[in-house]
Design a protein around this motif. Structure first.
Motif, mmCIF file in Angstrom:
data_model
loop_
_atom_site.group_PDB
_atom_site.id
_atom_site.type_symbol
_atom_site.label_atom_id
_atom_site.label_comp_id
_atom_site.label_asym_id
_atom_site.label_seq_id
_atom_site.Cartn_x
_atom_site.Cartn_y
_atom_site.Cartn_z
ATOM 1 N N ALA A 79 1.926 27.208 22.016
ATOM 2 C CA ALA A 79 1.736 27.194 20.518
ATOM 3 C C ALA A 79 2.685 26.383 19.882
ATOM 4 N N GLU A 80 4.029 26.462 20.187
ATOM 5 C CA GLU A 80 5.168 25.552 19.458
ATOM 6 C C GLU A 80 4.821 24.162 19.706
ATOM 7 N N ALA A 81 4.704 23.867 20.909
ATOM 8 C CA ALA A 81 4.262 22.381 21.219
ATOM 9 C C ALA A 81 3.230 21.930 20.519
ATOM 10 N N TYR A 82 2.051 22.736 20.461
ATOM 11 C CA TYR A 82 0.748 22.296 19.806
ATOM 12 C C TYR A 82 1.416 21.985 18.161
ATOM 13 N N PHE B 285 -9.951 18.936 19.082
ATOM 14 C CA PHE B 285 -9.609 20.568 19.330
ATOM 15 C C PHE B 285 -10.671 21.428 19.008
ATOM 16 N N GLU B 286 -11.519 21.124 17.906
ATOM 17 C CA GLU B 286 -12.574 21.905 17.356
ATOM 18 C C GLU B 286 -13.840 21.773 18.646
ATOM 19 N N THR B 287 -14.000 20.637 18.796
ATOM 20 C CA THR B 287 -15.037 20.458 19.889
ATOM 21 C C THR B 287 -14.675 20.959 21.365
ATOM 22 N N PHE B 288 -13.573 20.649 22.076
ATOM 23 C CA PHE B 288 -13.299 20.728 23.083
ATOM 24 C C PHE B 288 -12.809 22.136 23.677
ATOM 25 N N LEU B 289 -12.018 22.673 22.457
ATOM 26 C CA LEU B 289 -11.490 23.993 22.779
ATOM 27 C C LEU B 289 -12.016 25.273 21.930
ATOM 28 N N LEU B 290 -12.132 25.042 20.531
ATOM 29 C CA LEU B 290 -12.465 26.277 19.557
ATOM 30 C C LEU B 290 -13.842 26.482 19.765
ATOM 31 N N GLU B 291 -14.809 25.622 19.886
ATOM 32 C CA GLU B 291 -16.322 25.979 20.085
ATOM 33 C C GLU B 291 -16.488 26.352 21.135
ATOM 34 N N PRO B 292 -16.068 26.083 22.225
ATOM 35 C CA PRO B 292 -16.401 26.894 23.705
ATOM 36 C C PRO B 292 -15.680 27.869 23.983
ATOM 37 N N TYR B 293 -14.413 28.075 23.365
ATOM 38 C CA TYR B 293 -13.623 29.267 23.936
ATOM 39 C C TYR B 293 -13.168 30.316 22.848
ATOM 40 N N LEU B 294 -13.219 30.147 21.611
ATOM 41 C CA LEU B 294 -12.819 30.927 20.712
ATOM 42 C C LEU B 294 -13.964 31.816 20.206
ATOM 43 N N PRO B 295 -14.415 33.076 20.578
ATOM 44 C CA PRO B 295 -15.722 33.849 19.906
ATOM 45 C C PRO B 295 -15.481 34.030 18.327
ATOM 46 N N THR C 244 -5.596 23.279 30.299
ATOM 47 C CA THR C 244 -5.691 22.167 30.794
ATOM 48 C C THR C 244 -6.244 21.064 29.566
ATOM 49 N N ARG C 245 -7.112 21.695 28.831
ATOM 50 C CA ARG C 245 -7.737 21.050 27.664
ATOM 51 C C ARG C 245 -6.868 20.907 26.593
ATOM 52 N N LEU C 246 -5.937 21.689 26.450
ATOM 53 C CA LEU C 246 -4.951 21.775 25.530
ATOM 54 C C LEU C 246 -4.003 20.645 25.767
#
Length: 428
Positions: A19-22, A63-73, A141-143
């Motif tokens: 999270a810090e790196a992000y 980030f929205e397309t490849f991480l948040l949409e598929p992985y954050l309920p 991996t996607r992050l």
């Protein structure tokens, strides 16, 4: 913790460190835009260079397309229209706004784009902290891809801003407080020889790499030599003064056609003022530093210069083999110069940083390469046609982003990046 460790290595890092790196990478993008005026954010002066506002939004879209949409309920998309506006080229995701028309978008406003970034950042913090352990490997991996992707756009932000400001008759400086590049005489040109033979090329280790750096494979090299440093402005000026841009015998056919069509007479951003050569930089107009590496030359120009100099460009395998024993250190964006500087040191210097170095290698798949499945497979694989490989990073590249196996690629006529020349010779 430095960026290299926090972004590209340590697969068992704590989520707090991820999270810090992000947040550090995200903050760096916004810091690069801090010197801009509101009027600068929407500039697009060439088809190949995007407005700063678009870069800021696109990396958030990633980030929205490849991480948040598929992985954050329960994730709520910030604005459904952004799915098209800020998609770059991912056909499997859906439609995208034409690249050449990104500067037509006065809306969304800059303020809305920054709200979009804040919305995505808050959701990403929730995802990193609360994601199910069973999904964490895929998310991690996607992050890593997303953070490296944003670092690539940080470099593009700077080179695109330079392009946009360069066409303004006022020749405005992006920043007037940049550190002063090192001055002094250039190192004498020397050659370092390599025996060649069978070598390993490509990435085969822990930590992050792009898919186009794999798989590691065997390459046979004939004996060769590399120049100890990149070609300087003074050396390239000698080529210009000798009529290099008027002699078709030096040029590849497509290169000569490009010179004729575009009226090239020197590197991008060189300008003669009052009989003296100057260069447009991110710090404004400066007298040309004859001892610094030449930059903003295309593959066509690099190849023509090498022919004129009685040498050639290295292959990417030769470059990678030579770089294997060289520390990954140099003049990157963190040095706050945003411009190449005079070489110092012994042995092979400036392999990393200062200027991306042209190679003679076409950007093609390595033996055994397979395009990853899904839309993320479009990141690299579909561009393996008609482009040339460059190596080593530049003065606008974030430190720790590149490595010896890193493959950048551009079309042979493109030259708005910090692209330079290192010569090679055969030793047979």
């Amino acid at each position: 913790m430095n960026d290299r460790a926090s972004i590209n290595q340590a697969p068992q890092m704590r989520r707090e460190d991820r999270a810090e790196a992000y947040m550090r990478v995200r903050a760096a993008s916004e810091a690069l835009c801090a010197p801009l005026c509101i009027e600068d954010y929407g500039l697009q002066t060439a088809d190949f260079a995007s407005p700063p506002k678009w870069h800021l939004a696109h990396v958030s879209w990633f980030f929205e397309t490849f991480l948040l949409e598929p992985y954050l309920p329960g994730y709520v998309i910030f604005d459904p229209a952004f799915r098209t506006l800020f998609n770059s080229y991912y056909e499997q995701v859906g439609q995208f706004h034409p690249r050449a028309e990104r500067g037509h978008l006065s809306r969304p406003t800059v303020e809305a784009v920054y709200r979009y970034r804040a919305h995505v950042d808050a959701a990403m913090r929730d995802l990193i902290a609360g994601a199910d352990e069973a999904q964490w490997l895929a998310i991690e991996t996607r992050l890593a891809i997303g953070l490296n992707h944003e670092q690539q756009h940080q470099e593009l932000l700077l080179t695109d801003i330079k392009q946009h400001f360069s066409v303004n008759p006022l020749r405005p400086a992006y920043r007037s407080d940049l550190a002063t590049p090192r001055q002094g005489d250039a190192l004498p040109l020397a050659w370092q020889g390599f025996e060649g033979g069978l070598i390993d090329s490509g990435f085969d280790g822990e930590g992050f790499c792009y898919d186009n750096e794999r798989p590691q494979h065997r390459v046979f090299l004939n004996p060769f030599a590399l120049a100890n440093r990149p070609v300087t402005n003074a050396e390239y000026l000698a080529f210009v003064d000798a009529g290099g841009y008027r002699n078709p015998a030096l040029w590849l056919s497509d290169g000569w056609a490009t010179v004729q069509r575009l009226g090239w007479g020197g590197p991008r951003y060189w300008e003669r003022i009052g009989g003296d050569w100057h260069e447009f930089t991110l710090g404004g107009m400066r007298t040309l530093d004859l001892n610094a590496p030449v930059s903003h030359v295309s593959h066509f120009e690099a190849d023509a210069y090498a022919t004129w100099a009685g040498a050639r460009l290295p292959t990417e395998a030769e470059w990678e083999h030579a770089a294997g024993a060289v520390p990954n250190e140099g003049n990157f964006v963190d040095a706050d110069l945003l411009h190449p500087q005079t070489a110092v040191g012994e042995g092979l210097v400036q392999l990393f940083g200062d200027v991306w170095e042209h190679t003679a290698s076409a950007y093609l798949a390595y033996p055994g390469y397979r395009v990853p499945e899904g839309a993320l497979g479009e990141y690299n694989g579909k561009f393996m046609s008609g482009q040339m490989v460059l190596r080593g990073g530049a003065c606008a590249t974030p430190a720790g982003h590149v490595r010896g196996t890193y493959r950048n690629f551009f079309y042979p006529q493109e030259r708005w990046q910090f692209q330079g020349i290192r010569l090679a010779q055969d030793l047979t």
